[in-house]
Every structure is written in C-alpha cells, then in structure tokens.
Enzyme design. Structure first.
Site, PDB file in Angstrom:
ATOM      1  N   LYS A 171      46.782  45.829  49.890  1.00 37.83           N
ATOM      2  CA  LYS A 171      46.183  45.759  51.226  1.00 37.83           C
ATOM      3  C   LYS A 171      46.156  44.329  51.749  1.00 37.83           C
ATOM      4  O   LYS A 171      46.475  44.082  52.896  1.00 37.83           O
ATOM      5  CB  LYS A 171      44.731  46.260  51.223  1.00 37.83           C
ATOM      6  CG  LYS A 171      44.541  47.717  50.920  1.00 37.83           C
ATOM      7  CD  LYS A 171      43.087  48.144  51.150  1.00 37.83           C
ATOM      8  CE  LYS A 171      42.074  47.419  50.268  1.00 37.83           C
ATOM      9  NZ  LYS A 171      42.062  47.825  48.876  1.00 37.83           N
ATOM     10  N   ARG A 188      35.412  52.247  54.449  1.00 35.81           N
ATOM     11  CA  ARG A 188      35.619  52.639  53.070  1.00 35.81           C
ATOM     12  C   ARG A 188      34.787  53.852  52.677  1.00 35.81           C
ATOM     13  O   ARG A 188      34.854  54.312  51.539  1.00 35.81           O
ATOM     14  CB  ARG A 188      35.181  51.467  52.202  1.00 35.81           C
ATOM     15  CG  ARG A 188      36.093  51.170  51.051  1.00 35.81           C
ATOM     16  CD  ARG A 188      35.756  49.740  50.641  1.00 35.81           C
ATOM     17  NE  ARG A 188      36.276  49.387  49.385  1.00 35.81           N
ATOM     18  CZ  ARG A 188      37.032  48.297  49.183  1.00 35.81           C
ATOM     19  NH1 ARG A 188      37.369  47.523  50.175  1.00 35.81           N
ATOM     20  NH2 ARG A 188      37.415  48.001  47.983  1.00 35.81           N
ATOM     21  N   ARG A 194      46.093  40.110  38.346  1.00 37.54           N
ATOM     22  CA  ARG A 194      45.388  39.308  39.342  1.00 37.54           C
ATOM     23  C   ARG A 194      44.118  38.699  38.751  1.00 37.54           C
ATOM     24  O   ARG A 194      43.784  37.548  39.013  1.00 37.54           O
ATOM     25  CB  ARG A 194      45.035  40.178  40.559  1.00 37.54           C
ATOM     26  CG  ARG A 194      44.280  39.410  41.639  1.00 37.54           C
ATOM     27  CD  ARG A 194      44.097  40.229  42.893  1.00 37.54           C
ATOM     28  NE  ARG A 194      42.993  41.172  42.764  1.00 37.54           N
ATOM     29  CZ  ARG A 194      42.668  42.064  43.696  1.00 37.54           C
ATOM     30  NH1 ARG A 194      43.381  42.158  44.800  1.00 37.54           N
ATOM     31  NH2 ARG A 194      41.647  42.874  43.521  1.00 37.54           N
ATOM     32  N   ARG A 237      39.191  36.667  39.659  1.00 39.13           N
ATOM     33  CA  ARG A 237      38.188  37.442  40.401  1.00 39.13           C
ATOM     34  C   ARG A 237      37.283  38.160  39.411  1.00 39.13           C
ATOM     35  O   ARG A 237      37.748  38.865  38.530  1.00 39.13           O
ATOM     36  CB  ARG A 237      38.874  38.440  41.341  1.00 39.13           C
ATOM     37  CG  ARG A 237      38.621  38.038  42.782  1.00 39.13           C
ATOM     38  CD  ARG A 237      39.237  38.950  43.742  1.00 39.13           C
ATOM     39  NE  ARG A 237      38.636  40.276  43.750  1.00 39.13           N
ATOM     40  CZ  ARG A 237      38.968  41.209  44.623  1.00 39.13           C
ATOM     41  NH1 ARG A 237      39.876  40.940  45.536  1.00 39.13           N
ATOM     42  NH2 ARG A 237      38.409  42.386  44.577  1.00 39.13           N
ATOM     43  N   ARG A 293      36.037  50.851  40.185  1.00 36.41           N
ATOM     44  CA  ARG A 293      36.447  50.734  41.595  1.00 36.41           C
ATOM     45  C   ARG A 293      37.436  51.832  41.958  1.00 36.41           C
ATOM     46  O   ARG A 293      37.402  52.374  43.058  1.00 36.41           O
ATOM     47  CB  ARG A 293      37.028  49.343  41.866  1.00 36.41           C
ATOM     48  CG  ARG A 293      35.913  48.311  42.062  1.00 36.41           C
ATOM     49  CD  ARG A 293      36.331  46.908  41.684  1.00 36.41           C
ATOM     50  NE  ARG A 293      37.434  46.408  42.449  1.00 36.41           N
ATOM     51  CZ  ARG A 293      38.366  45.565  41.974  1.00 36.41           C
ATOM     52  NH1 ARG A 293      38.308  45.146  40.711  1.00 36.41           N
ATOM     53  NH2 ARG A 293      39.326  45.141  42.733  1.00 36.41           N
TER      54      ARG A 293
END
Ligand code: ADP
Length: 193
Positions: free
Chosen positions: A15, A90, A129, A135, A146
């Site tokens: 995204k 969301r 990532r 993160r 998630r």
C-alpha cells in the site's frame, strides 16, 4: 481531473509503495494513516499517546481517533479535492463515516484498489521490512495478529465498495512497476473527465 482513491490491502501488500507512486502520477497528496499515527507517537502528542499501545500490539486504533485524524487532513478551509488514502478506512464504521462525509460534499472515492498477495508472501515481506526498517510491529506474532485483524475487520470493506461499483481488484505480486501499471490501467476508466 483529480483522483480520490483508497488502497485496500493487508499489511505487506505494498500500500505504501503503490500509494506513493499513485499520488505522484496523479499529483495528489498521499495520506497514510499508519505514517500519520507514527508521527504523532514520535511527537508525543495526546493522540499519539493514546494510539501507541494499540499500534504496538498490532491492534486497530479506535475509530473515532482515526476518523478525526483523517478529517483534519482533508478538511480545513481549503478541503483537498484529491488524495490517495492508504490505511483508511479500515473498519466498516470508518468506511461508513468516510462515505457519509464524502457524499455530503459530493466527494466520494473514484476507486478502491484492492491488492491481492498470498499470506505466505505477506509474512515474508513484513519480516524483511521488520529487519530492515526496525518497525516495532513487524515481528512474527504481531504480523499474524495484524493479518488476522485485517481478515476480520478490513476485508469486509471489499463488499461495501463492490456494492458501490468502485472496487478494483489487482494482483499485487511481481515487480513494483508492473503492479503500478496494472493499477493505473484498472482505475483509469473510473475517473471523471
Ligand atoms: P500495516 O498496513 O502494515 O499494518 P500501517 O502503517 O498502515 O501498517 O498501520 C500501522 C498501525 O497503525 C496499524 O496496525 C494500526 O494500529 C494503526 N492504524 C493505521 N490505520 C488505521 C486505521 N484506519 N484504523 C485503525 N488503526 C489504524
């Protein structure tokens, strides 16, 4: 001609990457609620303090907080005509609030782009990532959480937008540029003249 679009896809589907490219191509701002929220956390604002605990465990931040954050970005004395939203809405509650807000102002979305990527590939990308960008929510347990929340709370939005005739489904695998071209090709017929 402007673009009001939303990228609807699970964590790791691209995204952020595609949202940035799309916003550049159509010369509109790219509004990513995850980035906006992380900025509030980093700045230690009241909103950031409230959002932090939810984000760290991979949970959704309460609807009212996120809706007010997004409205603050697109409203104001000179409301934005166009934008690429990434990470909002969301939940169905957020989608209904956004739809009401937009239809009251003649500014609903032109297109909602749903990126399809297998779960195995999503987990692989997110772990990569997490290692590279550090993160805090890119750890295996939080990633699974998630993805589970995405399936339960966000995926139903596909039906909400499909019923309005604005859902565009795109294969999100392969080269970044190839995915981008697929998105542009799919959404061009949906734009106003
Ligand atoms: P990802 O899509 O990889 O989960 P984001 O940067 O979009 O990453 O979001 C990170 C976190 O920010 C989410 O796990 C959630 O806690 C919070 N968040 C972002 N957008 C929303 C939203 N629209 N509603 C509720 N929480 C959100």
């Amino acid at each position: 001609m402007t673009l009001r679009a939303l990228l609807l896809a699970p964590p790791g589907a691209g995204k952020g990457t595609q949202g940035t490219l799309l916003a550049e191509r159509f010369d509109v701002p790219h509004l990513a609620t995850g980035d906006l929220l992380r900025q509030h956390v980093a700045d230690g604002t009241e909103l950031g303090l409230e959002a932090k605990e939810y984000m760290e465990r991979g949970d959704l931040v309460p609807d009212a907080l996120v809706v007010s954050l997004v409205v603050a970005c697109i409203a104001g004395p000179q409301p934005l005509e166009g934008y690429v939203l990434d990470g909002f809405p969301r939940t169905l509650e957020q989608a209904e609030a956004a739809f009401k807000w937009g239809s009251d102002r003649g500014r609903t979305f032109h297109a909602v782009i749903s990126l399809h990527v297998s779960e195995e590939e999503l987990v692989r990308r997110l772990l990569e990532r997490g290692a590279a960008a550090g993160r805090v929510d890119d750890t295996e347990d939080t990633i699974r959480e998630r993805l589970r929340i995405y399936e339960a709370k966000t995926k139903p939005l596909e039906g909400f937008y499909d019923a309005r005739g604005i859902l565009v489904e795109v294969d999100g695998t392969g080269e970044v540029q190839a995915v981008f071209e697929r998105i542009v090709t799919a959404l061009t017929p949906m734009l106003d003249d």
